[in-house]
Write a protein that holds these residues in place. Structure first.
Motif, PDB file in Angstrom:
ATOM      1  N   ALA A  71       0.815  -1.214   0.000  1.00 25.88           N
ATOM      2  CA  ALA A  71       0.000   0.000   0.000  1.00 25.88           C
ATOM      3  C   ALA A  71       0.850   1.266   0.000  1.00 25.88           C
ATOM      4  O   ALA A  71       0.338   2.356  -0.274  1.00 25.88           O
ATOM      5  CB  ALA A  71      -0.937   0.003   1.209  1.00 25.88           C
ATOM      6  N   ASP A  72       2.127   1.142   0.312  1.00 31.42           N
ATOM      7  CA  ASP A  72       3.048   2.279   0.301  1.00 31.42           C
ATOM      8  C   ASP A  72       3.416   2.581  -1.152  1.00 31.42           C
ATOM      9  O   ASP A  72       3.878   1.680  -1.875  1.00 31.42           O
ATOM     10  CB  ASP A  72       4.301   1.913   1.105  1.00 31.42           C
ATOM     11  CG  ASP A  72       5.281   3.071   1.246  1.00 31.42           C
ATOM     12  OD1 ASP A  72       5.373   3.902   0.330  1.00 31.42           O
ATOM     13  OD2 ASP A  72       5.986   3.118   2.271  1.00 31.42           O
ATOM     14  N   THR A 103       5.624  -8.340   3.158  1.00 30.64           N
ATOM     15  CA  THR A 103       6.258  -8.803   4.398  1.00 30.64           C
ATOM     16  C   THR A 103       5.847  -8.003   5.616  1.00 30.64           C
ATOM     17  O   THR A 103       6.070  -8.443   6.749  1.00 30.64           O
ATOM     18  CB  THR A 103       7.789  -8.740   4.285  1.00 30.64           C
ATOM     19  OG1 THR A 103       8.208  -7.363   4.259  1.00 30.64           O
ATOM     20  CG2 THR A 103       8.281  -9.455   3.040  1.00 30.64           C
ATOM     21  N   GLY A 104       5.284  -6.812   5.430  1.00 32.78           N
ATOM     22  CA  GLY A 104       4.957  -5.952   6.559  1.00 32.78           C
ATOM     23  C   GLY A 104       6.192  -5.496   7.319  1.00 32.78           C
ATOM     24  O   GLY A 104       6.103  -5.062   8.469  1.00 32.78           O
ATOM     25  N   GLY A 105       7.361  -5.583   6.677  1.00 30.32           N
ATOM     26  CA  GLY A 105       8.607  -5.190   7.336  1.00 30.32           C
ATOM     27  C   GLY A 105       9.131  -6.225   8.310  1.00 30.32           C
ATOM     28  O   GLY A 105      10.084  -5.964   9.038  1.00 30.32           O
ATOM     29  N   SER A 106       8.528  -7.411   8.331  1.00 29.05           N
ATOM     30  CA  SER A 106       8.923  -8.454   9.282  1.00 29.05           C
ATOM     31  C   SER A 106      10.057  -9.299   8.725  1.00 29.05           C
ATOM     32  O   SER A 106       9.906  -9.902   7.655  1.00 29.05           O
ATOM     33  CB  SER A 106       7.730  -9.347   9.600  1.00 29.05           C
ATOM     34  OG  SER A 106       8.138 -10.555  10.217  1.00 29.05           O
ATOM     35  N   PRO A 107      11.188  -9.392   9.437  1.00 28.42           N
ATOM     36  CA  PRO A 107      12.279 -10.266   8.990  1.00 28.42           C
ATOM     37  C   PRO A 107      11.836 -11.724   8.879  1.00 28.42           C
ATOM     38  O   PRO A 107      12.245 -12.439   7.964  1.00 28.42           O
ATOM     39  CB  PRO A 107      13.355 -10.087  10.063  1.00 28.42           C
ATOM     40  CG  PRO A 107      13.055  -8.769  10.694  1.00 28.42           C
ATOM     41  CD  PRO A 107      11.564  -8.651  10.657  1.00 28.42           C
ATOM     42  N   GLU A 108      11.000 -12.163   9.815  1.00 28.42           N
ATOM     43  CA  GLU A 108      10.533 -13.540   9.793  1.00 28.42           C
ATOM     44  C   GLU A 108       9.677 -13.806   8.555  1.00 28.42           C
ATOM     45  O   GLU A 108       9.791 -14.863   7.919  1.00 28.42           O
ATOM     46  CB  GLU A 108       9.723 -13.853  11.049  1.00 28.42           C
ATOM     47  CG  GLU A 108      10.520 -13.844  12.346  1.00 28.42           C
ATOM     48  CD  GLU A 108      10.839 -12.430  12.846  1.00 28.42           C
ATOM     49  OE1 GLU A 108      10.202 -11.458  12.348  1.00 28.42           O
ATOM     50  OE2 GLU A 108      11.715 -12.297  13.711  1.00 28.42           O
ATOM     51  N   ALA A 109       8.812 -12.846   8.202  1.00 29.50           N
ATOM     52  CA  ALA A 109       7.976 -13.012   7.014  1.00 29.50           C
ATOM     53  C   ALA A 109       8.832 -13.037   5.752  1.00 29.50           C
ATOM     54  O   ALA A 109       8.545 -13.797   4.815  1.00 29.50           O
ATOM     55  CB  ALA A 109       6.950 -11.884   6.936  1.00 29.50           C
TER      56      ALA A 109
END
Length: 364
Positions: A71-72, A103-109
């Motif tokens: 969305a960004d 990813t939503g900024g998640s390293p795990e994702a």
């Protein structure tokens, strides 16, 4: 006893992935490494299993595009441009299916998506935006990319720095130093762009400059902050850098809150530099709420030159990154429509866009 690929790798003192590259000829490998591998192949009389090689080389029609937030506009522009080129096709056939992974900024994702793409034998992977810093995560990403590349997946980093060469070495890594060339990088000149932006404000006469940045563990945050601070240091203002820097995320709300905090720290602030244009919008809202005019009372500047920047009131001074062009190039690279740059790394230049939101301070 049948000689395996692992036996050849052990004899040559390289990884199995390196042996595979030498035998397949699908990625550049240093001459000395190639010689060691071929010597081991001959010494052990290793015979390539043609059927197994064909299976290993097979990839799907899937290309993954990893973004922090679809969305960004920053990531939306990159992903859209890349998807167009991926769908267009390559010299080897028709287009492929681009799958955008948020990813939503998640390293795990991020790591999870790379694993899923590996299981799907993706033809290509594009990672966009800044990387999360930290030895453990960086090493884990390098290992995932190594395994993807070893399976024949083309990998392109777009908007993040190249992986350090030492991440491709060591007993626990799937790649050798020579295999780092398997990953193509389009790195944005975040440091140089931020430096030119702050130099612009210094040239206008500003000396009380606040900075609103992003999460501390992001490469984009680090590089843009480094560029800003190097300009301050050259202007003799390094002593104020820490006090007039506020970390947050890359959102409008963060820009709003951080600007109020900067005004609390220095009510006589004459300029606010934001680490991206969205933060800058929040900064403008906070200043207007306090009854301050832009740029008559406080100048505001952003970064990225997103589409809304020129239509803001006043038009936003910012640093332009050619996001559409960079995304399209990443798409061509992952599809094999364009040759990789020398050394596998190209820098995408940032351009200062001086507009109406910055002016000399009132006292100048």
């Amino acid at each position: 006893m049948t000689v395996t690929l692992a036996d050849v790798a052990a004899r040559a003192g390289v990884s199995a992935a390196t042996v595979s590259r030498v035998l397949n000829g699908n990625y550049p490998v240093a001459g000395t490494t190639r010689e060691r591998v071929m010597r081991a192949v001959n010494d052990l009389e290793y015979v390539v299993n043609g059927h197994a090689r064909a299976l290993a080389a097979a990839t799907s029609d899937l290309v993954g595009v990893l973004v922090n937030d679809v969305a960004d506009p920053f990531f939306g522009i990159l992903a859209s441009a890349a998807q167009t080129e991926i769908g267009r096709g390559s010299e080897h056939g028709g287009g492929k299916l681009a799958v955008v992974c948020n990813t939503g900024g998640s390293p795990e994702a991020e790591l999870n998506y790379l694993t899923l793409l590996q299981r799907q034998r993706a033809a290509g992977v594009i990672l966009t935006g800044g990387a999360v810093e930290g030895t453990e995560h960086t090493h884990a990403v390098a290992d995932k990319l190594a395994r993807l590349a070893a399976d024949g997946t083309k990998v392109v980093l777009c908007g993040r720095p190249p992986l350090p060469p030492d991440e491709f070495s060591g007993e626990e890594s799937a790649l050798e130093n020579d295999d780092a060339a398997a990953v193509t990088t389009l790195a944005f000149d975040n440091r140089g762009g931020a430096r030119r932006l702050t130099e612009h404000l210094l040239t206008l006469g500003h000396r009380r400059i606040g900075y609103v940045t992003g999460p501390a563990n992001r490469t984009t945050t680090r590089d843009r902050l480094d560029g800003h601070r190097s300009a301050l240091a050259d202007g003799g203002l390094a002593v104020t850098a820490d006090r007039l820097t506020v970390h947050g995320d890359y959102s409008r709300a963060s820009g709003y809150d951080a600007t109020l905090e900067l005004l609390r720290r220095d009510p006589d602030l004459t300029a606010v530099v934001a680490a991206n244009d969205t933060i800058a919008l929040g900064a403008c809202a906070a200043l207007r709420e306090r009854g301050m005019r832009i740029p008559q009372d406080v100048s505001v500047a952003g970064f990225d030159d997103l589409p809304f920047s020129i239509d803001a009131t006043p038009a936003l001074t910012t640093v332009r990154l050619p996001l559409h062009e960079a995304g399209a190039r990443a798409g061509r690279l992952v599809m094999g429509l364009e040759s990789p740059p020398p050394g596998g790394v190209a820098t995408v230049r940032a351009e200062l866009m001086a507009r109406a939101s910055t002016a000399p301070p009132a006292f100048a």
